[in-house]
Design a protein around this motif. Structure first.
Motif, PDB file in Angstrom:
ATOM      1  N   THR A   1       6.610  -6.404   7.184  1.00 33.50           N
ATOM      2  CA  THR A   1       6.424  -5.304   6.246  1.00 33.50           C
ATOM      3  C   THR A   1       7.666  -4.422   6.250  1.00 33.50           C
ATOM      4  O   THR A   1       8.328  -4.279   7.280  1.00 33.50           O
ATOM      5  CB  THR A   1       5.192  -4.445   6.604  1.00 33.50           C
ATOM      6  OG1 THR A   1       5.317  -3.993   7.949  1.00 33.50           O
ATOM      7  CG2 THR A   1       3.901  -5.211   6.436  1.00 33.50           C
TER       8      THR A   1
ATOM      9  N   GLU B   1       6.130   6.441  -1.418  1.00 35.30           N
ATOM     10  CA  GLU B   1       6.623   5.416  -0.500  1.00 35.30           C
ATOM     11  C   GLU B   1       5.591   4.309  -0.399  1.00 35.30           C
ATOM     12  O   GLU B   1       4.390   4.574  -0.355  1.00 35.30           O
ATOM     13  CB  GLU B   1       6.869   6.023   0.881  1.00 35.30           C
ATOM     14  CG  GLU B   1       7.470   5.036   1.874  1.00 35.30           C
ATOM     15  CD  GLU B   1       7.718   5.678   3.219  1.00 35.30           C
ATOM     16  OE1 GLU B   1       8.866   6.052   3.493  1.00 35.30           O
ATOM     17  OE2 GLU B   1       6.724   5.812   3.978  1.00 35.30           O
ATOM     18  N   VAL B   2       6.070   3.060  -0.370  1.00 38.52           N
ATOM     19  CA  VAL B   2       5.171   1.912  -0.301  1.00 38.52           C
ATOM     20  C   VAL B   2       5.561   1.024   0.870  1.00 38.52           C
ATOM     21  O   VAL B   2       6.737   0.831   1.150  1.00 38.52           O
ATOM     22  CB  VAL B   2       5.176   1.116  -1.628  1.00 38.52           C
ATOM     23  CG1 VAL B   2       6.538   0.521  -1.942  1.00 38.52           C
ATOM     24  CG2 VAL B   2       4.112   0.030  -1.633  1.00 38.52           C
ATOM     25  N   LEU B   3       4.557   0.505   1.557  1.00 37.03           N
ATOM     26  CA  LEU B   3       4.731  -0.462   2.627  1.00 37.03           C
ATOM     27  C   LEU B   3       4.413  -1.822   2.023  1.00 37.03           C
ATOM     28  O   LEU B   3       3.284  -2.079   1.597  1.00 37.03           O
ATOM     29  CB  LEU B   3       3.785  -0.145   3.789  1.00 37.03           C
ATOM     30  CG  LEU B   3       3.912  -0.983   5.044  1.00 37.03           C
ATOM     31  CD1 LEU B   3       5.297  -0.814   5.674  1.00 37.03           C
ATOM     32  CD2 LEU B   3       2.840  -0.591   6.043  1.00 37.03           C
TER      33      LEU B   3
ATOM     34  N   THR C   1       9.362  -0.687   4.179  1.00 36.45           N
ATOM     35  CA  THR C   1       9.078   0.458   3.322  1.00 36.45           C
ATOM     36  C   THR C   1      10.154   0.617   2.254  1.00 36.45           C
ATOM     37  O   THR C   1      11.323   0.303   2.484  1.00 36.45           O
ATOM     38  CB  THR C   1       8.974   1.771   4.130  1.00 36.45           C
ATOM     39  OG1 THR C   1      10.177   1.967   4.847  1.00 36.45           O
ATOM     40  CG2 THR C   1       7.800   1.746   5.075  1.00 36.45           C
TER      41      THR C   1
ATOM     42  N   ARG D   1      -2.134   7.983  -2.574  1.00 34.24           N
ATOM     43  CA  ARG D   1      -1.878   7.415  -1.259  1.00 34.24           C
ATOM     44  C   ARG D   1      -3.002   6.429  -0.924  1.00 34.24           C
ATOM     45  O   ARG D   1      -4.171   6.690  -1.206  1.00 34.24           O
ATOM     46  CB  ARG D   1      -1.852   8.539  -0.223  1.00 34.24           C
ATOM     47  CG  ARG D   1      -1.662   8.054   1.177  1.00 34.24           C
ATOM     48  CD  ARG D   1      -1.599   9.240   2.123  1.00 34.24           C
ATOM     49  NE  ARG D   1      -1.398   8.778   3.469  1.00 34.24           N
ATOM     50  CZ  ARG D   1      -2.200   9.066   4.486  1.00 34.24           C
ATOM     51  NH1 ARG D   1      -3.236   9.845   4.297  1.00 34.24           N
ATOM     52  NH2 ARG D   1      -1.947   8.586   5.676  1.00 34.24           N
ATOM     53  N   GLY D   2      -2.636   5.283  -0.351  1.00 32.54           N
ATOM     54  CA  GLY D   2      -3.619   4.273   0.024  1.00 32.54           C
ATOM     55  C   GLY D   2      -3.906   3.253  -1.057  1.00 32.54           C
ATOM     56  O   GLY D   2      -4.550   2.242  -0.801  1.00 32.54           O
TER      57      GLY D   2
ATOM     58  N   THR E   1      -3.430   0.170  -3.561  1.00 31.48           N
ATOM     59  CA  THR E   1      -2.701  -1.098  -3.553  1.00 31.48           C
ATOM     60  C   THR E   1      -1.881  -1.186  -4.830  1.00 31.48           C
ATOM     61  O   THR E   1      -2.375  -0.876  -5.915  1.00 31.48           O
ATOM     62  CB  THR E   1      -3.668  -2.289  -3.464  1.00 31.48           C
ATOM     63  OG1 THR E   1      -4.420  -2.175  -2.246  1.00 31.48           O
ATOM     64  CG2 THR E   1      -2.920  -3.609  -3.468  1.00 31.48           C
TER      65      THR E   1
ATOM     66  N   THR F   1       2.009   4.624   1.135  1.00 31.02           N
ATOM     67  CA  THR F   1       1.866   5.497   2.297  1.00 31.02           C
ATOM     68  C   THR F   1       2.040   6.954   1.882  1.00 31.02           C
ATOM     69  O   THR F   1       1.558   7.853   2.553  1.00 31.02           O
ATOM     70  CB  THR F   1       2.878   5.133   3.404  1.00 31.02           C
ATOM     71  OG1 THR F   1       4.196   5.203   2.869  1.00 31.02           O
ATOM     72  CG2 THR F   1       2.610   3.741   3.932  1.00 31.02           C
ATOM     73  N   ILE F   2       2.733   7.163   0.774  1.00 37.34           N
ATOM     74  CA  ILE F   2       2.873   8.468   0.122  1.00 37.34           C
ATOM     75  C   ILE F   2       2.669   8.216  -1.362  1.00 37.34           C
ATOM     76  O   ILE F   2       3.331   7.350  -1.948  1.00 37.34           O
ATOM     77  CB  ILE F   2       4.262   9.093   0.367  1.00 37.34           C
ATOM     78  CG1 ILE F   2       4.496   9.324   1.861  1.00 37.34           C
ATOM     79  CG2 ILE F   2       4.418  10.393  -0.413  1.00 37.34           C
ATOM     80  CD1 ILE F   2       5.911   9.767   2.217  1.00 37.34           C
TER      81      ILE F   2
ATOM     82  N   LYS G   1       0.851  -1.195   0.000  1.00 31.53           N
ATOM     83  CA  LYS G   1       0.000   0.000   0.000  1.00 31.53           C
ATOM     84  C   LYS G   1       0.875   1.229   0.000  1.00 31.53           C
ATOM     85  O   LYS G   1       1.870   1.301   0.727  1.00 31.53           O
ATOM     86  CB  LYS G   1      -0.878   0.028   1.248  1.00 31.53           C
ATOM     87  CG  LYS G   1      -2.057  -0.885   1.162  1.00 31.53           C
ATOM     88  CD  LYS G   1      -3.308  -0.121   1.530  1.00 31.53           C
ATOM     89  CE  LYS G   1      -4.476  -1.062   1.599  1.00 31.53           C
ATOM     90  NZ  LYS G   1      -5.280  -1.036   0.426  1.00 31.53           N
TER      91      LYS G   1
END
Length: 85
Positions: free
Chosen positions: A35, A26-28, A37, A48-49, A51, A15-16, A13
């Motif tokens: 998890t 940025e992805v988690l 980053t 953001r958010g 998938t 995050t940025i 997902k």
């Protein structure tokens, strides 16, 4: 800058959000039982958010991503799951 092949094919997902050619987000990512980053690059801006699917590791905790919709969780319009009757 050794690529991290373990992350390719994983989902995560944002995050940025990414900005396409304007820069990374940025992805988690779910990887190695936890998890982590990463800086996330994409051809098109992604919110953001959203998938995403990791399609390339660029090394130094940088990855290329694309929007991802799980076909099992998000069946296509029509309700038949893409199967002909």
């Amino acid at each position: 800058m050794t690529p991290d092949e373990a992350v390719v094919g994983c989902t995560g997902k944002l995050t940025i959000g990414t900005r396409g050619a304007g820069g990374p987000g940025e992805v988690l990512v779910r990887v190695r039982g936890g998890t982590e980053t990463f800086l996330a690059y994409s051809d098109e801006p992604l919110a953001r958010g959203e998938t995403v699917l990791v399609i390339e590791s660029r090394g130094s905790r940088q990855v290329a991503v694309m929007a991802w919709h799980d076909p099992l969780l998000d069946p296509p319009e029509g309700g038949d799951g893409g199967f002909a009757h």
